[in-house]
Design a protein around this motif. Sequence first.
Motif, PDB file in Angstrom:
ATOM      1  N   PHE A   2      44.965  12.131  -2.788  1.00  0.00           N
ATOM      2  CA  PHE A   2      45.238  13.602  -2.920  1.00  0.00           C
ATOM      3  C   PHE A   2      44.678  13.986  -4.195  1.00  0.00           C
ATOM      4  O   PHE A   2      45.045  13.429  -5.280  1.00  0.00           O
ATOM      5  CB  PHE A   2      46.548  14.192  -2.818  1.00  0.00           C
ATOM      6  CG  PHE A   2      46.983  14.146  -1.134  1.00  0.00           C
ATOM      7  CD1 PHE A   2      46.984  15.336  -0.615  1.00  0.00           C
ATOM      8  CD2 PHE A   2      47.319  12.989  -0.703  1.00  0.00           C
ATOM      9  CE1 PHE A   2      47.347  15.332   0.646  1.00  0.00           C
ATOM     10  CE2 PHE A   2      47.681  12.794   0.566  1.00  0.00           C
ATOM     11  CZ  PHE A   2      47.737  14.105   1.325  1.00  0.00           C
ATOM     12  N   GLU A   3      43.986  15.103  -4.409  1.00  0.00           N
ATOM     13  CA  GLU A   3      43.365  15.507  -5.844  1.00  0.00           C
ATOM     14  C   GLU A   3      43.968  16.664  -6.166  1.00  0.00           C
ATOM     15  O   GLU A   3      44.363  17.638  -5.398  1.00  0.00           O
ATOM     16  CB  GLU A   3      41.836  15.683  -5.777  1.00  0.00           C
ATOM     17  CG  GLU A   3      41.078  15.708  -6.951  1.00  0.00           C
ATOM     18  CD  GLU A   3      40.817  14.164  -7.516  1.00  0.00           C
ATOM     19  OE1 GLU A   3      40.299  14.234  -8.862  1.00  0.00           O
ATOM     20  OE2 GLU A   3      40.959  13.441  -7.076  1.00  0.00           O
ATOM     21  N   THR A  57      42.160  16.372 -13.945  1.00  0.00           N
ATOM     22  CA  THR A  57      42.255  15.907 -12.538  1.00  0.00           C
ATOM     23  C   THR A  57      43.272  14.954 -12.647  1.00  0.00           C
ATOM     24  O   THR A  57      43.326  14.030 -13.454  1.00  0.00           O
ATOM     25  CB  THR A  57      40.834  15.422 -12.199  1.00  0.00           C
ATOM     26  OG1 THR A  57      40.725  14.461 -13.054  1.00  0.00           O
ATOM     27  CG2 THR A  57      39.666  16.541 -12.225  1.00  0.00           C
ATOM     28  N   VAL A  58      44.027  14.721 -11.387  1.00  0.00           N
ATOM     29  CA  VAL A  58      45.119  13.983 -11.266  1.00  0.00           C
ATOM     30  C   VAL A  58      44.827  13.483  -9.410  1.00  0.00           C
ATOM     31  O   VAL A  58      44.775  14.390  -8.962  1.00  0.00           O
ATOM     32  CB  VAL A  58      46.434  14.179 -11.459  1.00  0.00           C
ATOM     33  CG1 VAL A  58      47.322  13.230 -11.111  1.00  0.00           C
ATOM     34  CG2 VAL A  58      46.661  14.927 -12.876  1.00  0.00           C
ATOM     35  N   ARG A  59      44.542  12.039  -9.563  1.00  0.00           N
ATOM     36  CA  ARG A  59      44.447  11.436  -8.242  1.00  0.00           C
ATOM     37  C   ARG A  59      45.770  11.080  -7.742  1.00  0.00           C
ATOM     38  O   ARG A  59      45.958  10.067  -8.590  1.00  0.00           O
ATOM     39  CB  ARG A  59      43.300  10.625  -8.302  1.00  0.00           C
ATOM     40  CG  ARG A  59      43.065  10.250  -6.771  1.00  0.00           C
ATOM     41  CD  ARG A  59      41.645   9.650  -6.519  1.00  0.00           C
ATOM     42  NE  ARG A  59      40.661  10.642  -6.587  1.00  0.00           N
ATOM     43  CZ  ARG A  59      39.191  10.451  -6.712  1.00  0.00           C
ATOM     44  NH1 ARG A  59      38.804   9.347  -6.611  1.00  0.00           N
ATOM     45  NH2 ARG A  59      38.524  11.573  -6.805  1.00  0.00           N
ATOM     46  N   PHE A  60      46.252  11.307  -6.829  1.00  0.00           N
ATOM     47  CA  PHE A  60      47.697  10.619  -6.174  1.00  0.00           C
ATOM     48  C   PHE A  60      47.359   9.706  -4.954  1.00  0.00           C
ATOM     49  O   PHE A  60      46.620  10.190  -4.160  1.00  0.00           O
ATOM     50  CB  PHE A  60      48.331  11.761  -5.952  1.00  0.00           C
ATOM     51  CG  PHE A  60      49.015  12.453  -6.918  1.00  0.00           C
ATOM     52  CD1 PHE A  60      50.159  12.223  -7.671  1.00  0.00           C
ATOM     53  CD2 PHE A  60      48.179  13.851  -7.406  1.00  0.00           C
ATOM     54  CE1 PHE A  60      50.530  13.009  -9.129  1.00  0.00           C
ATOM     55  CE2 PHE A  60      48.637  14.490  -8.538  1.00  0.00           C
ATOM     56  CZ  PHE A  60      49.820  14.094  -9.255  1.00  0.00           C
ATOM     57  N   ASP A  94      44.512  21.633  -5.135  1.00  0.00           N
ATOM     58  CA  ASP A  94      44.892  20.629  -4.528  1.00  0.00           C
ATOM     59  C   ASP A  94      44.227  20.488  -3.236  1.00  0.00           C
ATOM     60  O   ASP A  94      44.007  21.387  -2.501  1.00  0.00           O
ATOM     61  CB  ASP A  94      46.416  20.663  -4.219  1.00  0.00           C
ATOM     62  CG  ASP A  94      47.293  20.529  -5.542  1.00  0.00           C
ATOM     63  OD1 ASP A  94      46.902  20.036  -6.579  1.00  0.00           O
ATOM     64  OD2 ASP A  94      48.293  21.329  -5.527  1.00  0.00           O
ATOM     65  N   PHE A  95      43.728  19.123  -2.972  1.00  0.00           N
ATOM     66  CA  PHE A  95      43.131  18.946  -1.875  1.00  0.00           C
ATOM     67  C   PHE A  95      43.240  17.501  -1.363  1.00  0.00           C
ATOM     68  O   PHE A  95      43.395  16.646  -2.151  1.00  0.00           O
ATOM     69  CB  PHE A  95      41.599  19.468  -1.566  1.00  0.00           C
ATOM     70  CG  PHE A  95      40.831  18.705  -2.653  1.00  0.00           C
ATOM     71  CD1 PHE A  95      40.031  17.644  -2.332  1.00  0.00           C
ATOM     72  CD2 PHE A  95      40.408  19.381  -3.821  1.00  0.00           C
ATOM     73  CE1 PHE A  95      39.154  17.020  -3.047  1.00  0.00           C
ATOM     74  CE2 PHE A  95      39.739  18.719  -4.874  1.00  0.00           C
ATOM     75  CZ  PHE A  95      38.989  17.632  -4.573  1.00  0.00           C
ATOM     76  N   GLU A  96      42.900  17.005  -0.047  1.00  0.00           N
ATOM     77  CA  GLU A  96      43.115  15.786   0.434  1.00  0.00           C
ATOM     78  C   GLU A  96      41.654  15.337   0.455  1.00  0.00           C
ATOM     79  O   GLU A  96      40.824  15.683   1.120  1.00  0.00           O
ATOM     80  CB  GLU A  96      43.716  15.945   2.015  1.00  0.00           C
ATOM     81  CG  GLU A  96      44.010  14.456   2.301  1.00  0.00           C
ATOM     82  CD  GLU A  96      45.023  14.038   3.552  1.00  0.00           C
ATOM     83  OE1 GLU A  96      45.251  13.238   3.914  1.00  0.00           O
ATOM     84  OE2 GLU A  96      45.223  15.291   4.121  1.00  0.00           O
ATOM     85  N   LEU A  97      41.504  13.953  -0.009  1.00  0.00           N
ATOM     86  CA  LEU A  97      40.256  13.312  -0.061  1.00  0.00           C
ATOM     87  C   LEU A  97      40.222  12.641   1.232  1.00  0.00           C
ATOM     88  O   LEU A  97      41.036  12.265   1.888  1.00  0.00           O
ATOM     89  CB  LEU A  97      40.109  12.186  -1.067  1.00  0.00           C
ATOM     90  CG  LEU A  97      40.490  12.849  -2.233  1.00  0.00           C
ATOM     91  CD1 LEU A  97      40.464  11.855  -3.578  1.00  0.00           C
ATOM     92  CD2 LEU A  97      39.346  13.817  -2.604  1.00  0.00           C
TER      93      LEU A  97
END
Length: 97
Positions: A2-3, A57-60, A94-97
């Motif tokens: 998730f971004e 940007t934070v990638r989870f 927020d969005f899903e990669l």
Amino acid sequence: MFEHIVLLKFSTGTTPEQIDELICRTKRLKEWIPGIADIQQGHNFSKRNQGYQVGLTVRFESGHALEQYGPHPKHQEVLAYAKEIGLVDSIIVDFEL
């Protein structure tokens, strides 16, 4: 994955040094908050910035990690500092990669 993308706008009284300190504090969140795969933040140099001076940007690793990020005490500390130095507005995507 998730971004989480954030654009930050500060008051005219906010100094570059204060923003640099915010960036340092934000990047350290990876050490404190589980589930952060990557975190990047910096000064926005685009001429089309519409007044937003900082990008984040934070990638989870998961949606759960993203959900836990907002209320986490360390994130709240960084957010409090951003407000203290003159945070005026933010845009969050927020969005899903």
